[in-house]
Design an enzyme around this catalytic site. Sequence first.
Site, short mmCIF file in Angstrom:
data_model
loop_
_atom_site.label_atom_id
_atom_site.label_comp_id
_atom_site.label_asym_id
_atom_site.label_seq_id
_atom_site.Cartn_x
_atom_site.Cartn_y
_atom_site.Cartn_z
CG ASP A 441 -2.27 0.26 0.89
OD1 ASP A 441 -2.52 1.35 0.22
OD2 ASP A 441 -3.36 -0.36 1.59
CG ASP A 505 -9.50 1.61 -0.50
OD1 ASP A 505 -8.96 0.63 -1.07
OD2 ASP A 505 -8.92 2.54 0.27
#
Length: 701
Positions: A441, A505
């Site tokens: 990430d 997301d």
Amino acid sequence: MEKIYHLKSAGISVVIDTTANTPNVIYWGEELGEVADLLQTQLETTPHCDFDEPQLIGSWRENSRGFLGEPSLRGSRFGREWSHKFELTRTVEPAVNQVVFVSVDAAAELEVDLSLTLDEHGVLHIKQSVTNLGLTEFNLEALTSFMPLPDHVADIIDFHGRWMKERQLQRLPIRVGNWVREGREGRTGHDYTLIQLAGTAGASYEKGELWGMSLAWSGNNRHIVERTPIGRTSIGAGELLLPGEVVLQQGESHHSPEVVAVYSANGLNGVSERLHNMLRARSTHPTNVRPRPVTLNVWEAVYFDHHFEKLSALAETAAKIGVERFVLDDGWFGARRDDHAGLGDWVVAKDVWPEGLHPIIDKVRSLGLEFGLWFEGEMVNANSGLYRAHPDWILHSAERTPPTFRNQQVLDLAHPGAFDHVFGQVDAILNEYEIAYIKWDHNRVLTEASHFGQAAVRRQVQAIYRLFDALKAAHPGLEIESCASGGGRIDLGMIDHVDRFWTSDNNDALERQMIFRNTSIVIPPELLGTHIGPRKAHSSGRTHTDTFRSITALWGHAGLEWDLTEASEEELVFLKSWVDFYKQERNFLHSGKTVRVDQSDETALVHGVVSHDRSRGLFSAVQLKTSDYSRPFNIRLTDLDPYSTYLVRMIEPAGAAAVMQLKPPHWLSGVRVSGRALGSLGLRSPVLRPEQSMLIEAVRV
Ligand code: GLA
């Protein structure tokens, strides 16, 4: 002396004229035949009140030759030698359809190399470099790759976005002036355009000519369409350099990131076809290694709440429905019990995992699944052992601490100590455990990013590429997913270092329709993570049927992001049949041509995949909102062979779409129709309820 270079491949021509002793691209587009006299057709007239010699717009754009738009090279030696005139000194043709132009400005003591390679897919790869031949340092400000556009381009298409809403298409008319898209996040970012295109008026998914550029780079970036008052238009892309970021000492060279340039005579689908073919031809392309495993990511199932029993039950349920990879997300390390602490300490948290990750990994592997693990190695929380030991290892300027963002700072990965720390800890985890995959990430943007006072975005990008390559070299077969709060680091630079992108997301199936559609214009769908979430999307609170969610998640690298321990028996049966279908179809879905059908009703979408031999197509008709019409528009199935007959029917491996009609269309259980009729006329559509989709299969008979 007149000298023309003609690169020709896969229906594309690029013609470069060097008569003026500088490489000047005079044509880029559909393949030309004879070009001997082409130059004669392109010699400019001399209008009143203008330079006596024409301005050359591509590739070396220089004020010294009378060019008044944005130059290719900007930079100086302490404010001097800021203007350049490069003379072509050498041309090298290292391979077919590859030409390198070496030019020198003797006064400024600089050399520039321009390399143009037209690959077998018709995609043009542009590389540039500049070398300092002088004694004093040369401060480079910009090195941009430009290509001319024909005068009939009318529109710009590019993409903007934010967290949860990546890659939204915007279209605007080309006017005099510069339309510039800049990314200054230090990563590519959610707003990164991914590709910038110029096209003929109204160019669509299926039709129209488009010329596009995409910077193969994961840091600051710039894409530009420029029309100058002389009436010439060009497109350019390059790295956005911060002040002092590249200072060349004597003999040093700077190589700009590659720019990928693509032309399509067949709209956005044609752009995708060339780029997907090019990317899929790489030996490292994941589907050339193995099919994409069905993945369960546990983030939305448990968030930071890690318990062996719960995760073990999740793995058992996942195994029952055929999941092949289990990914443990954020929260397993250091003091990371929430997002305030722990980043930087890549050591298993003993309070959560007293016996290390062995119990859960053993469990997952005993069920026949692979194990994946989350990292965010470029980041650090102030509340971490790493920060306490090395507060100076964060990217910062002066002695200021940059503003926090998700409570975190960015580690200066170009610092050897920081690099070794991250590599060492991640490598140790990968040595200790059987880990097939890491999700990496990057949740914070970079602000005033300096390495010992010098702007350092570029070094940071080079460092992460180096880190990924080193991890892969040390752990053959390791797959890496690039995530940055969803799709904040998806680009053609990162693509050569990772195996998957987390698309967004936002796992709401409705929002995912456009995010996926637009991201896959550049990135082949098999590299884009697409997960089925729970009925009620965490990102939006919207509720969607199993059918809509699972058809939406079918097209990419499919998986689930859902607390399956709470799924009903009925849902698990459903998911199992969906997983079986995905496994049966993935080789087809991940190799065929991506097709998006032009629609005039904006409430609906049709998209699909057609095999390269056009023997089969699988399509999805999607109703986004309630249609404006009581009888919906026809569903056209394009890109099939017009002269073949197909057996067309609705298939329901993921359940039935909800409809609102008294009588369904007649073709659903199977009819024989020509490819021409399917593409030109299409099929009557059922009246789908909003936020519904259905699958249609066409098989050549
Ligand atoms: C980011 C990612 C999510 C998840 C969280 C964990 O937001 O995009 O998928 O991994 O971080 O903190």
